[in-house]
Design a protein around this motif. Structure first.
Motif, PDB file in Angstrom:
ATOM      1  N   GLU A  36      -3.263  -3.061   8.192  1.00 36.16           N
ATOM      2  CA  GLU A  36      -2.393  -3.848   9.074  1.00 36.16           C
ATOM      3  C   GLU A  36      -2.561  -5.342   8.803  1.00 36.16           C
ATOM      4  OE1 GLU A  36      -0.921  -3.429  13.624  1.00 36.16           O
ATOM      5  OE2 GLU A  36      -3.084  -3.405  13.311  1.00 36.16           O
ATOM      6  N   LYS A  37      -3.793  -5.777   8.640  1.00 39.41           N
ATOM      7  CA  LYS A  37      -4.036  -7.198   8.397  1.00 39.41           C
ATOM      8  C   LYS A  37      -3.615  -7.603   6.979  1.00 39.41           C
ATOM      9  CE  LYS A  37      -7.574 -10.795   8.850  1.00 39.41           C
ATOM     10  NZ  LYS A  37      -7.257 -11.501   7.607  1.00 39.41           N
ATOM     11  N   ALA A  38      -4.031  -6.826   5.982  1.00 42.39           N
ATOM     12  CA  ALA A  38      -3.812  -7.216   4.585  1.00 42.39           C
ATOM     13  C   ALA A  38      -2.364  -7.045   4.143  1.00 42.39           C
ATOM     14  CB  ALA A  38      -4.732  -6.412   3.677  1.00 42.39           C
ATOM     15  N   CYS A  39      -1.740  -5.957   4.553  1.00 45.31           N
ATOM     16  CA  CYS A  39      -0.417  -5.613   4.004  1.00 45.31           C
ATOM     17  C   CYS A  39       0.736  -5.842   4.975  1.00 45.31           C
ATOM     18  CB  CYS A  39      -0.410  -4.147   3.566  1.00 45.31           C
ATOM     19  SG  CYS A  39      -1.628  -3.753   2.290  1.00 45.31           S
ATOM     20  N   ILE A  40       0.490  -5.746   6.281  1.00 48.99           N
ATOM     21  CA  ILE A  40       1.574  -5.887   7.261  1.00 48.99           C
ATOM     22  C   ILE A  40       1.667  -7.334   7.758  1.00 48.99           C
ATOM     23  CG2 ILE A  40       2.586  -5.004   9.388  1.00 48.99           C
ATOM     24  CD1 ILE A  40       2.234  -2.903   7.151  1.00 48.99           C
ATOM     25  N   LYS A  41       0.574  -7.846   8.294  1.00 47.43           N
ATOM     26  CA  LYS A  41       0.605  -9.205   8.857  1.00 47.43           C
ATOM     27  C   LYS A  41       0.660 -10.277   7.768  1.00 47.43           C
ATOM     28  CE  LYS A  41      -1.758  -8.042  13.184  1.00 47.43           C
ATOM     29  NZ  LYS A  41      -2.971  -8.252  14.040  1.00 47.43           N
ATOM     30  N   GLU A  42      -0.134 -10.095   6.698  1.00 46.26           N
ATOM     31  CA  GLU A  42      -0.201 -11.112   5.651  1.00 46.26           C
ATOM     32  C   GLU A  42       0.713 -10.800   4.472  1.00 46.26           C
ATOM     33  OE1 GLU A  42      -4.253 -11.699   4.529  1.00 46.26           O
ATOM     34  OE2 GLU A  42      -4.835 -12.545   6.480  1.00 46.26           O
ATOM     35  N   SER A  43       1.368  -9.625   4.488  1.00 49.31           N
ATOM     36  CA  SER A  43       2.268  -9.214   3.393  1.00 49.31           C
ATOM     37  C   SER A  43       1.594  -9.339   2.026  1.00 49.31           C
ATOM     38  CB  SER A  43       3.560 -10.044   3.427  1.00 49.31           C
ATOM     39  OG  SER A  43       4.263  -9.814   4.630  1.00 49.31           O
ATOM     40  N   GLY A  44       0.316  -8.995   1.979  1.00 50.85           N
ATOM     41  CA  GLY A  44      -0.439  -9.102   0.727  1.00 50.85           C
ATOM     42  C   GLY A  44      -0.720  -7.735   0.132  1.00 50.85           C
ATOM     43  N   ARG A  45      -1.756  -7.693  -0.673  1.00 49.46           N
ATOM     44  CA  ARG A  45      -2.109  -6.418  -1.305  1.00 49.46           C
ATOM     45  C   ARG A  45      -3.562  -6.084  -1.031  1.00 49.46           C
ATOM     46  NH1 ARG A  45      -0.960  -6.693  -7.511  1.00 49.46           N
ATOM     47  NH2 ARG A  45       1.127  -6.649  -6.613  1.00 49.46           N
ATOM     48  N   GLY A  50       2.906   8.009  11.434  1.00 54.53           N
ATOM     49  CA  GLY A  50       3.607   6.818  11.903  1.00 54.53           C
ATOM     50  C   GLY A  50       2.717   5.742  12.488  1.00 54.53           C
ATOM     51  N   LEU A  51       1.408   5.799  12.205  1.00 58.71           N
ATOM     52  CA  LEU A  51       0.504   4.769  12.732  1.00 58.71           C
ATOM     53  C   LEU A  51       0.784   3.407  12.105  1.00 58.71           C
ATOM     54  CD1 LEU A  51      -2.897   6.724  12.850  1.00 58.71           C
ATOM     55  CD2 LEU A  51      -1.524   5.944  14.794  1.00 58.71           C
ATOM     56  N   LEU A  52       1.350   3.410  10.901  1.00 61.51           N
ATOM     57  CA  LEU A  52       1.719   2.172  10.219  1.00 61.51           C
ATOM     58  C   LEU A  52       3.067   2.370   9.540  1.00 61.51           C
ATOM     59  CD1 LEU A  52      -1.623   1.168   8.420  1.00 61.51           C
ATOM     60  CD2 LEU A  52      -0.575  -0.020  10.353  1.00 61.51           C
ATOM     61  N   PRO A  53       3.831   1.299   9.360  1.00 57.57           N
ATOM     62  CA  PRO A  53       5.058   1.411   8.575  1.00 57.57           C
ATOM     63  C   PRO A  53       4.702   1.714   7.114  1.00 57.57           C
ATOM     64  CG  PRO A  53       4.601  -0.883   9.099  1.00 57.57           C
ATOM     65  CD  PRO A  53       3.625  -0.070   9.890  1.00 57.57           C
ATOM     66  N   PRO A  54       5.632   2.300   6.344  1.00 54.20           N
ATOM     67  CA  PRO A  54       5.335   2.677   4.953  1.00 54.20           C
ATOM     68  C   PRO A  54       4.878   1.491   4.105  1.00 54.20           C
ATOM     69  CG  PRO A  54       7.389   3.656   5.676  1.00 54.20           C
ATOM     70  CD  PRO A  54       6.987   2.682   6.750  1.00 54.20           C
ATOM     71  N   VAL A  55       3.875   1.708   3.286  1.00 54.40           N
ATOM     72  CA  VAL A  55       3.376   0.726   2.322  1.00 54.40           C
ATOM     73  C   VAL A  55       3.224   1.454   0.991  1.00 54.40           C
ATOM     74  CG1 VAL A  55       1.466  -0.807   1.683  1.00 54.40           C
ATOM     75  CG2 VAL A  55       2.146  -0.600   4.085  1.00 54.40           C
ATOM     76  N   LYS A  56       3.633   0.821  -0.082  1.00 59.12           N
ATOM     77  CA  LYS A  56       3.504   1.430  -1.402  1.00 59.12           C
ATOM     78  C   LYS A  56       2.027   1.610  -1.746  1.00 59.12           C
ATOM     79  CE  LYS A  56       5.560   2.758  -5.286  1.00 59.12           C
ATOM     80  NZ  LYS A  56       6.614   3.788  -5.335  1.00 59.12           N
ATOM     81  N   PHE A  96       5.708  -7.234  -6.363  1.00 56.44           N
ATOM     82  CA  PHE A  96       5.401  -8.354  -5.465  1.00 56.44           C
ATOM     83  C   PHE A  96       5.514  -8.006  -3.981  1.00 56.44           C
ATOM     84  CE2 PHE A  96       6.855 -10.399  -9.459  1.00 56.44           C
ATOM     85  CZ  PHE A  96       5.647 -11.011  -9.787  1.00 56.44           C
ATOM     86  N   GLU A  97       5.835  -6.754  -3.672  1.00 53.85           N
ATOM     87  CA  GLU A  97       5.848  -6.323  -2.274  1.00 53.85           C
ATOM     88  C   GLU A  97       4.418  -5.966  -1.848  1.00 53.85           C
ATOM     89  OE1 GLU A  97       8.566  -6.290  -0.290  1.00 53.85           O
ATOM     90  OE2 GLU A  97       9.587  -7.249  -1.978  1.00 53.85           O
ATOM     91  N   PRO A  98       4.148  -5.907  -0.537  1.00 54.92           N
ATOM     92  CA  PRO A  98       2.823  -5.458  -0.080  1.00 54.92           C
ATOM     93  C   PRO A  98       2.509  -4.072  -0.650  1.00 54.92           C
ATOM     94  CG  PRO A  98       4.079  -6.367   1.745  1.00 54.92           C
ATOM     95  CD  PRO A  98       5.023  -6.276   0.592  1.00 54.92           C
ATOM     96  N   CYS A  99       1.268  -3.877  -1.046  1.00 53.38           N
ATOM     97  CA  CYS A  99       0.907  -2.583  -1.620  1.00 53.38           C
ATOM     98  C   CYS A  99      -0.593  -2.347  -1.514  1.00 53.38           C
ATOM     99  CB  CYS A  99       1.360  -2.485  -3.082  1.00 53.38           C
ATOM    100  SG  CYS A  99       0.532  -3.643  -4.197  1.00 53.38           S
ATOM    101  N   ILE A 100      -0.955  -1.091  -1.750  1.00 50.06           N
ATOM    102  CA  ILE A 100      -2.356  -0.672  -1.804  1.00 50.06           C
ATOM    103  C   ILE A 100      -2.597  -0.134  -3.218  1.00 50.06           C
ATOM    104  CG2 ILE A 100      -4.092   0.917  -0.896  1.00 50.06           C
ATOM    105  CD1 ILE A 100      -2.373   0.992   1.705  1.00 50.06           C
TER     106      ILE A 100
END
Length: 464
Positions: free
Chosen positions: A234-243, A268-274, A332-336
């Motif tokens: 949530e912090k790394a990919c959702i709020k900060e839009s990072g990776r 559904g605890l988090l929106p989809p992230v690549k 360049f989108e948020p990802c894991i």
């Protein structure tokens, strides 16, 4: 009956224990010794004649338990190697990877020596041919299915969690007319670990040889795996839009992580992230997990019945080749990004670190142990500058760590494994696969309850 601890004596790596019963020689595990200042070629120096070993019992696939088997075969061992079916398949993957590592180090050493007079390049400990010769000696046995080695010795594998196929070896022995039982735990897993079953209680035995890796240390218990992952993502990919980059060992750790992410995103605890899984070995070992689906824990099997494949979900991509791996840098989108190796020593993870260590919007989450001297250890220590791929790079990425994916039982888990045995019946407990400080902490807990504990020195024979 004689027991000699030839490896993992007051240290963690190089598990190798010799049990002699009426001239019959049983080797339990044959792992690589990675201790500091030890040249890998020193693993050739067996303290016995490999040709005189009658049979090998392999508790699980990890290299510190299996990694010296091809050397044993190369130097004359021609008997059976007994293990569970998943252990045989995972071990083949890991041994082939070891060959690649040996050859890479040889090539690297050759480049440094070019044009200089430094003698011959270090030779690989073994090659692909020796791995295949080793694989040919595997004889697989299921859990809880007694197998007779000879007229005096019977083997039973008991599941202990830790890794798919990992087993404690229970030996029932006729020692000159007297029945004796001895258990070798291998590595003991922890309860409620993703994908894997809890360790099964061991039957009553006379002697117990047990690991002590986490003696005196305790795992975090105030949060679940899912809670830590949700907070971090949530912090790394959702709020900060990072990776988010997660270094993970390809076999075991990656599967537990992917399954946990599947649960988070499918609920559904988090929106989809690549999510990118960038490790050829992880892809291959995940297929072995699928093949042995019946050995996964009940939660994972329930998930499969409702949601489908535990290791597949929308937005998850298994990277197939090096070209795809390099292309992740242009996403360049948020990802894991999940990649190996877990301690950052080699592997594709170094490319991802090279590209992201100076990225303020990157988080690196460590989910496993990092040995001293490794790049992972230096990052966790807080070094402001690290050396990656021949460059000194400043560390601007956020560094985090969790122990919730550790597949080793902690102090309480280890002590409770022993305490399942009656102190009146259990004659001796031998502590192996742990640093001396860990062994001492575990011994103190056990001796208070009347157990006789031995912290064996390397090469000393004990008459049982």
């Amino acid at each position: 009956m004689k027991l000699t601890i030839h490896g993992a004596a007051r240290q963690v790596t190089g598990s190798m224990h010799l049990l002699e019963v009426n001239q019959y020689k049983i080797l339990i595990d044959c792992g690589l010794d990675y201790e500091k200042d030890r040249n890998v070629q020193a693993n050739e120096d067996f303290p016995f004649n490999p040709a005189e070993i009658d049979v090998v019992i392999l508790t699980h696939a990890h290299i510190d338990h299996s990694g010296n088997l091809p050397t044993l075969v190369r130097m004359g061992f021609d008997g059976q190697i007994l293990c569970t079916p998943p252990t045989a398949q995972l071990t083949e993957l890991l041994l082939m990877d070891s060959v690649s590592i040996f050859l890479h180090k040889q090539h690297k050493a050759g480049k440094h020596r070019r044009g200089r007079h430094h003698g011959a390049r270090p030779q690989p400990l073994y090659l692909q041919k020796h791995v295949m010769d080793t694989v040919d000696r595997f004889v697989t046995i299921g859990f809880n299915k007694p197998f007779r080695l000879n007229g005096d010795v019977q083997l039973n594998f008991i599941p202990v969690g830790h890794l798919l196929g990992a087993a404690a070896a229970i030996l029932t022995i006729n020692d000159n007319g007297e029945e004796k039982t001895i258990a070798f735990t291998g590595d003991i897993g922890r309860k409620n670990y993703p994908v894997l079953d809890d360790p099964q209680p061991l039957p009553p035995v006379d002697y117990l040889v047990t690991e002590s890796t986490y003696g005196g240390r305790f795992h975090t218990k105030d949060k679940t795996v899912e809670e830590v992952l949700v907070d971090t993502i949530e912090k790394a990919c959702i709020k900060e839009s990072g990776r988010l980059i997660i270094p993970a060992f390809s076999i075991g750790r990656t599967q537990a992580l992917v399954y946990s992410l599947n649960k988070i995103f499918s609920s559904g605890l988090l929106p989809p992230v690549k999510v990118f899984v960038d490790s050829p070995m992880a892809n291959a070992s995940t297929n072995i997990f699928r093949k042995h689906h019946a050995l996964l824990n009940e939660e994972a099997q329930d998930f499969y019945r409702v949601q489908g494949d535990e290791f597949e979900f929308e937005n998850l991509h298994y990277v197939e080749n090096l070209r795809e791996s390099h292309q992740i840098a242009n996403y360049f989108e948020p990802c894991i990004i999940i990649s190996s190796a877990g301690m950052l020593e080699g592997g594709r993870i170094q490319d991802h670190l090279y590209n992201n260590i100076q990225n303020y919007y990157c988080t690196i989450l460590f989910i496993g142990y990092c040995a001293k001297g490794t790049l992972g250890y230096r990052l966790l220590r807080g070094d402001p500058i690290v050396h990656i791929k021949d460059r000194e790079l400043s560390v601007y990425a956020t560094i985090k760590k969790t122990d919730l994916f550790s597949a080793h039982g902690d102090h309480d888990d280890l002590v409770n494994t022993v305490k399942q045995q009656s102190a009146d019946r259990l004659k001796q407990v031998f502590l192996v696969h742990g640093e001396l400080e860990s062994m001492q902490a575990m011994a103190q807990s056990l001796e208070q309850d009347g157990y006789e504990v031995v912290m064996p020195e390397k090469g000393i024979t004990h008459i049982l």
